[in-house]
Scaffold this active site. Structure first.
Site, PDB file in Angstrom:
ATOM      1  N   SER A  38      36.014  38.490  38.537  1.00  9.26           N
ATOM      2  CA  SER A  38      35.902  38.338  39.985  1.00  9.26           C
ATOM      3  C   SER A  38      36.811  39.269  40.767  1.00  9.26           C
ATOM      4  O   SER A  38      36.508  39.639  41.900  1.00  9.26           O
ATOM      5  CB  SER A  38      36.191  36.886  40.385  1.00  9.26           C
ATOM      6  OG  SER A  38      35.247  36.011  39.804  1.00  9.26           O
ATOM      7  N   THR A  39      37.944  39.646  40.184  1.00  7.41           N
ATOM      8  CA  THR A  39      38.884  40.521  40.886  1.00  7.41           C
ATOM      9  C   THR A  39      39.330  41.661  39.983  1.00  7.41           C
ATOM     10  O   THR A  39      39.203  41.587  38.750  1.00  7.41           O
ATOM     11  CB  THR A  39      40.136  39.739  41.338  1.00  7.41           C
ATOM     12  OG1 THR A  39      40.873  39.315  40.188  1.00  7.41           O
ATOM     13  CG2 THR A  39      39.757  38.519  42.160  1.00  7.41           C
TER      14      THR A  39
END
Length: 236
Positions: A38-39
């Protein structure tokens, strides 16, 4: 029609490859891997390691938020899977866990797209761990989940519209969709394209989002409102 090189005068007859028939049994099995974080700070090592252990043919990976509707590497993986399947080879998309593909309606719409392409799914861990055939129960469950979420989005949208009307405000999204977009969406739906594919082919022509593609949820809401209006008109 051009004559193949092996068909020149005096050459020994050789049978050419025959086109793949829809009724032909799949030959071989290709497994494509997909990993997502996600990051940028999150590591993909664990996912890539588990995919490598399963012997996938190729891995697509990216670091991108679940809230982002456009995921280039996932789209590339799905496209390649469809091309391989159309050649007559069985193919499956392999991921560490189903959450890597998205959540809720995004996952359901992806499953719908894979089912249309006759592409299987394989999850290495999590609640849906195992291999799943496009005609299997998991795809049916995801389709049901998609329907439930669509109903939820529809109800929330209608509630919002009614609230806006009572306050004398315009309905949200009025600057995003228009009659031309609706006509094109109806045409594409008639060709049995998924909501995701329809959204990719539409372009917003006015407002702050001019030049961008509408979200699949916006397309779904637009089509649903059109269908409801059509039904009301026929009953009047």
């Amino acid at each position: 029609m051009p004559t193949p090189a092996v068909r020149k005068p005096g050459s020994v007859w050789t049978e050419l490859p025959r086109p793949v028939s829809a009724s032909t049994e799949p030959v071989g099995h290709v497994r494509l891997g997909y990993a997502r974080a996600s990051t940028a700070r999150q590591s993909l090592d664990a996912q890539l390691g588990s995919l490598a252990e399963t012997g996938v043919t190729r891995v697509f990976s990216e670091k991108i938020s679940t809230r982002t509707t456009k995921r280039p590497e996932l789209e590339a993986a799905v496209k390649l899977a469809g091309e391989i399947r159309s050649s007559g080879v069985r193919v499956a998309l392999v991921v560490h866990e189903h959450k890597r593909l998205g959540r809720g309606i995004e996952l359901a719409m992806l499953a719908e797209e894979l089912k249309v392409g006759d592409v299987g799914l394989e999850f290495l861990t999590g609640e849906l761990k195992g291999s799943h055939d496009p005609s299997g129960i998991v795809f049916t469950v995801l389709a049901t989940m998609s329907g439930m979420e669509r109903e939820y989005i529809r109800d929330r949208a209608l509630e919002g519209h009614e609230s806006a009307r009572k306050r004398g405000k315009t309905i949200g999204g009025a600057g995003v969709t228009d009659n031309d977009m609706l006509s094109m969406a109806l045409h594409l739906r008639g060709q049995e394209l998924s909501l995701r594919d329809i959204a990719k082919r539409l372009v917003i022509t006015t407002g702050a989002k001019k030049g961008q593609h509408p979200s699949p949820a916006t397309v779904m809401r637009m089509l649903r409102e059109h269908d409801e209006q059509t039904i009301r008109s026929s009953e009047a």
